[in-house]
Design an enzyme around this catalytic site. Sequence first.
Site, short mmCIF file in Angstrom:
data_model
loop_
_atom_site.label_atom_id
_atom_site.label_comp_id
_atom_site.label_asym_id
_atom_site.label_seq_id
_atom_site.Cartn_x
_atom_site.Cartn_y
_atom_site.Cartn_z
CG HIS A 31 -0.45 0.23 2.52
ND1 HIS A 31 -0.14 -0.78 3.41
CD2 HIS A 31 -0.16 1.38 3.18
CE1 HIS A 31 0.29 -0.27 4.54
NE2 HIS A 31 0.30 1.04 4.43
CG ASP A 70 0.45 -4.16 2.81
OD1 ASP A 70 0.97 -3.62 1.82
OD2 ASP A 70 -0.32 -3.57 3.58
CB SER A 91 2.74 1.79 6.44
OG SER A 91 1.47 1.82 7.05
#
Length: 720
Positions: free
Chosen positions: A87, A223, A654
């Site tokens: 992402h 991810d 992240s």
Amino acid sequence: MRFRLIVILIVIQIITRWPAFAGEGMWIPMLLEQLNEKEMQEMGMKISAEDIYSINQSSMKDGIVLFGRGCTAEIISEQGLLLTNYHCGFSQIQKHSSVEHDYLTNGFWAMSGEEELPNPGLTATMMVEMREVTEQVLDGVTEEMTESERNSMIRNNAGSIIADFEEESEYQAFIRPFFSGNAYYMIIVEIFRDIRLVGAPPSNIGKFGGDTDNWMWPRHTGDFSLFRIYVGPDGKPADYAEENVPYRPKYHFPISTGGVEQGDFTFVFGYPARTSEYLPSDAIEMIIEEQNPGKIELRETRLDIFNKYSNMDPKVRIQYASKHARVSNYWKKMIGESAGIHRMNGISRKVAYEEEFSNWANSSPEWKEKYGELLPAFEETYALLTPLNVTYDYYREAVLAVEIVNYARSFRKLIELSENNDPLLPEEVEKLKTRTTAFFKDYYRPIDAEVMSSLFQIYYRDIGPSFHPEFLEKVDSKYDGNWEAFTREVFEKSFLDDEQEVLVFLDEYKSKHSRKLEKDPVYEIYQAFESIYLERVRPDLSELNARLDSLQRIYMAAQMEMQPEERFYPDANFTLRVTYGNVDGYRPSDAVKYRYYTTLEGIMEKENPDIYDYVVEDKLKALYQARDYGKYAAEDGTMRVAFVATNHTTGGNSGSPVLNAEGQLVGVNFDRCWEGTMSDLMYDPDVCRNISLDIRYFLFIVDKFAGAGYLVDEMDIVSD
């Protein structure tokens, strides 16, 4: 002198405190030896603080970068290979995608350096060193100064410090406040400007579970994405050029295939964005009870519209994939955040703490004089601030969320330059041409028209008439309350929604043509809302926020003075931090208990070919059915996908590396569990968990699924 002495004492106190419990905290790397090393080693860490952060030798900090403007990435090979989340790289993958080359659906793998794709504008920022500069920044600051005078002095001091440093250095620097402006650190950085896409799995792996699973546990999302840092032939950061070469880092992370088990020590090293752990109850109440509900509704409205059109057209799905992800991410986070504060009785807890604070502040004449009026001042200020903040939220989430209105905003400078016959006018026209081409590549008018109609109606309903532009009040009279008719007329009369018409307009542009822009109905809408914001919202908002900055700085110092036995960590501010904890499942509610890891079997259990987010790739299914996991299987023969631990993380983390006791890479942080998303405001050790990709699943996908084993060969793999 007395004021400067207080500041120095606060900084000393910061590095002599002990935490309420392990797991909470976002710690400054350069202070780990004094603050955290002993505790981390007692929890299981087998390396030293010097291994994590050192200015005298290569250390882990030399393998961490701020990826773009909002994520973390880590270097995992001596050829500058970067690992981050899917992402985090999503917008770059989306920009390279088209119906003919649908990298979102099919994935992308460069099988050689020549196939790696450049990403103009993408940067990787590496911290070289941190320096504590509190005394220099606050030099000349006195208690008698107004907040404006204080800020001006700090800006001037900080500017001089940075200028003096950069004059003698090849690096750049910036200064950030810590502890609400009670301490300051200079961050010295090196910025890399040639970052190329190397690999990304299909979205049915990289975003498996989509928005439904976002922020949730159990999670089965692969991810990750891979990029590479390139530099000039001299080894220095450079803009993209064919002759650039892969970066040779001072440090890259070894990767362990040993996995993690219940109770294992882990730590996360990255760039957390924003937390607000020390706010008063009035602030929490404003966020949870007043701001979040409206923003949640506005974003949910947009998402429903995005979904309706994306499900009808694959081209639209690609165009709006990145936009959908951005809108959805914070929408779901706000829902979880509000639910978490309510579950914790968070506002009541803050009130109880403030009663304790008030008793302490009034227990001596000295403290009463310094801190006795703090809490009433907070209450008064937040009462004034709340309606302005809500209005500003709606300006951003309802007005500027309409793409064509936000696009019209970009013409503001062109009009200003035209009015002054500025020589920079041709340069601005060229910038707008580039902006126009990029904007229309991913723009779909039917979506935006429905978004405008729906969001303006909500703005009209929820925001008081004093903040309504005149045209908004006429919708009832002129259009009989028909918002669709109003929107249809706006788009019919505007030329800003037509790419070719805009480009022709810009090609022929003269200063006198600015009147056509100013009379365009979309630009008029933007200008009307912007005027209300600038004239009726921003002045008071700025004044109240400045007042709060001062109150919060004093409140932060007061809390430290009240609790000399406690150890305080600074709120996140997009600077490099370390957080640490243990691998552990959790119990989110009565009769529900989650174990700490998920497996590929769970992907197969979730498979639903009728729902895009739960489609399982045929090759992945074949590998599962054959149990062909290679050397990446766990000891029990399963293919682990993700795990949770008690590390305190937030946005910006992240892509952060999750490291084991030896400092080896065992995971990639990509999310928090939904029940713990209130950790930006209040931390609950029972449910706050960070969610990480098991590094073995990453290796499995790259090697066995993608057939890009040459990339694995670049990495230093440690087999336990």
